[in-house]
Scaffold this motif. Structure first.
Motif, PDB file in Angstrom:
ATOM      1  N   GLU A  31     -58.186  10.793   9.827  1.00  0.00           N
ATOM      2  CA  GLU A  31     -57.218   9.857   9.254  1.00  0.00           C
ATOM      3  C   GLU A  31     -57.882   8.548   8.820  1.00  0.00           C
ATOM      4  O   GLU A  31     -57.425   7.902   7.890  1.00  0.00           O
ATOM      5  N   ARG A  32     -58.942   8.172   9.470  1.00  0.00           N
ATOM      6  CA  ARG A  32     -59.629   6.939   9.099  1.00  0.00           C
ATOM      7  C   ARG A  32     -60.451   7.117   7.816  1.00  0.00           C
ATOM      8  O   ARG A  32     -60.715   6.155   7.119  1.00  0.00           O
ATOM      9  N   GLY A  33     -60.839   8.338   7.514  1.00  0.00           N
ATOM     10  CA  GLY A  33     -61.579   8.603   6.287  1.00  0.00           C
ATOM     11  C   GLY A  33     -62.994   8.071   6.290  1.00  0.00           C
ATOM     12  O   GLY A  33     -63.595   7.880   5.240  1.00  0.00           O
ATOM     13  N   LEU A  34     -63.552   7.842   7.445  1.00  0.00           N
ATOM     14  CA  LEU A  34     -64.894   7.277   7.540  1.00  0.00           C
ATOM     15  C   LEU A  34     -65.917   8.290   8.038  1.00  0.00           C
ATOM     16  O   LEU A  34     -67.071   7.934   8.257  1.00  0.00           O
ATOM     17  N   LEU A  77     -34.466  19.924  -8.474  1.00  0.00           N
ATOM     18  CA  LEU A  77     -34.518  18.720  -7.643  1.00  0.00           C
ATOM     19  C   LEU A  77     -35.934  18.158  -7.647  1.00  0.00           C
ATOM     20  O   LEU A  77     -36.900  18.880  -7.870  1.00  0.00           O
ATOM     21  N   ALA A  78     -36.036  16.876  -7.396  1.00  0.00           N
ATOM     22  CA  ALA A  78     -37.351  16.240  -7.340  1.00  0.00           C
ATOM     23  C   ALA A  78     -37.639  15.819  -5.905  1.00  0.00           C
ATOM     24  O   ALA A  78     -36.768  15.273  -5.225  1.00  0.00           O
ATOM     25  N   LEU A  79     -38.837  16.087  -5.461  1.00  0.00           N
ATOM     26  CA  LEU A  79     -39.257  15.668  -4.136  1.00  0.00           C
ATOM     27  C   LEU A  79     -39.813  14.251  -4.215  1.00  0.00           C
ATOM     28  O   LEU A  79     -40.512  13.912  -5.169  1.00  0.00           O
ATOM     29  N   PRO A  80     -39.529  13.441  -3.224  1.00  0.00           N
ATOM     30  CA  PRO A  80     -40.140  12.108  -3.234  1.00  0.00           C
ATOM     31  C   PRO A  80     -41.637  12.230  -2.981  1.00  0.00           C
ATOM     32  O   PRO A  80     -42.087  13.180  -2.342  1.00  0.00           O
ATOM     33  N   PRO A  81     -42.421  11.292  -3.484  1.00  0.00           N
ATOM     34  CA  PRO A  81     -43.872  11.375  -3.237  1.00  0.00           C
ATOM     35  C   PRO A  81     -44.150  11.226  -1.748  1.00  0.00           C
ATOM     36  O   PRO A  81     -43.425  10.529  -1.040  1.00  0.00           O
ATOM     37  N   PRO A  82     -45.182  11.904  -1.260  1.00  0.00           N
ATOM     38  CA  PRO A  82     -45.475  11.830   0.183  1.00  0.00           C
ATOM     39  C   PRO A  82     -45.921  10.426   0.572  1.00  0.00           C
ATOM     40  O   PRO A  82     -46.531   9.710  -0.213  1.00  0.00           O
ATOM     41  N   GLU A  83     -45.592  10.078   1.781  1.00  0.00           N
ATOM     42  CA  GLU A  83     -45.996   8.776   2.298  1.00  0.00           C
ATOM     43  C   GLU A  83     -47.503   8.779   2.546  1.00  0.00           C
ATOM     44  O   GLU A  83     -48.058   9.755   3.038  1.00  0.00           O
ATOM     45  N   ALA A  84     -48.128   7.675   2.232  1.00  0.00           N
ATOM     46  CA  ALA A  84     -49.571   7.564   2.448  1.00  0.00           C
ATOM     47  C   ALA A  84     -49.848   7.252   3.918  1.00  0.00           C
ATOM     48  O   ALA A  84     -49.098   6.523   4.559  1.00  0.00           O
ATOM     49  N   GLY A  85     -50.892   7.825   4.418  1.00  0.00           N
ATOM     50  CA  GLY A  85     -51.324   7.502   5.763  1.00  0.00           C
ATOM     51  C   GLY A  85     -50.502   8.119   6.878  1.00  0.00           C
ATOM     52  O   GLY A  85     -50.429   7.545   7.962  1.00  0.00           O
ATOM     53  N   LEU A  86     -49.899   9.251   6.636  1.00  0.00           N
ATOM     54  CA  LEU A  86     -49.165   9.918   7.710  1.00  0.00           C
ATOM     55  C   LEU A  86     -50.147  10.485   8.725  1.00  0.00           C
ATOM     56  O   LEU A  86     -51.130  11.139   8.342  1.00  0.00           O
ATOM     57  N   PRO A  87     -49.897  10.297   9.992  1.00  0.00           N
ATOM     58  CA  PRO A  87     -50.811  10.857  10.991  1.00  0.00           C
ATOM     59  C   PRO A  87     -50.605  12.361  11.134  1.00  0.00           C
ATOM     60  O   PRO A  87     -49.541  12.889  10.828  1.00  0.00           O
ATOM     61  N   ALA A  88     -51.642  13.027  11.582  1.00  0.00           N
ATOM     62  CA  ALA A  88     -51.549  14.461  11.850  1.00  0.00           C
ATOM     63  C   ALA A  88     -50.617  14.667  13.041  1.00  0.00           C
ATOM     64  O   ALA A  88     -50.696  13.938  14.022  1.00  0.00           O
ATOM     65  N   PRO A  89     -49.720  15.628  12.946  1.00  0.00           N
ATOM     66  CA  PRO A  89     -48.795  15.840  14.068  1.00  0.00           C
ATOM     67  C   PRO A  89     -49.525  16.440  15.268  1.00  0.00           C
ATOM     68  O   PRO A  89     -50.508  17.160  15.102  1.00  0.00           O
ATOM     69  N   PRO A  90     -49.044  16.154  16.464  1.00  0.00           N
ATOM     70  CA  PRO A  90     -49.637  16.807  17.636  1.00  0.00           C
ATOM     71  C   PRO A  90     -49.397  18.312  17.580  1.00  0.00           C
ATOM     72  O   PRO A  90     -48.478  18.770  16.903  1.00  0.00           O
TER      73      PRO A  90
END
Length: 172
Positions: A31-34, A77-90
């Protein structure tokens, strides 16, 4: 810090993670992308790897989401754009999401099958209604012609036209 002509300083490290913490650690690092991951088990086939079941489950989940997305688009129907930075679910939430997505996909498949069956039935009923309407219009226009009660074959004329055979049972 890097400049326009050089990349940033990079360090090569090797992590040894316990199996129980591997998912959480890898998801947070990703998630940090580093971090760039390298496969140190390149010689091991994909079927012999430890997490191959999890990878397959994620691939199936991706297919399910793609199917759901296509069905939403097909419905107009149109889907809303995904939220940026969503954490991976447990992992336990991932299982719940997988079950819910599978249930929704199955319901949509059932709805699609029912829709196709109803469309086919509607088409058959429209054909029958057209045939019945055509037959009714023909019967109305040809009322002076032969009707349903007029025999198609005329009885023979001649000296034996009134001969009838009586069938009787012998007295018992």
């Amino acid at each position: 810090m890097g400049s326009m002509f050089r990349s940033e300083e990079v360090s090569l490290v090797q992590l040894f993670l316990p199996t129980a913490a591997a998912y959480t650690c890898v998801s947070q690092l990703g998630e940090r992308g580093l971090v760039e991951f390298r496969d140190l088990n390149a010689s091991v086939s994909a079927f012999q790897r430890r997490f191959v079941g999890d990878v397959r489950r994620c691939e199936e989940l991706e297919k399910t989401f793609t199917f759901l997305q296509e069905e939403v688009r097909r419905a107009g129907l149109a889907l809303p754009p995904p939220e940026a930075g969503l954490p991976a679910p447990p992992p336990r939430d991932l299982l719940r999401v997988q079950e819910e997505a599978g249930r929704l996909a199955q319901e949509l498949r059932d709805v699609r099958g029912n829709e196709q069956a109803l469309r086919a039935q509607l088409h058959r009923l429209q054909l029958r209604a057209a045939v019945l309407g055509r037959g009714a219009s023909l019967a109305a226009t040809s009322s002076d012609g032969p009707s349903e009660r007029t025999p198609l074959i005329q009885p023979p004329k001649g000296p034996h036209q009134d001969l009838r055979v009586k069938a009787s049972l012998p007295p018992g």
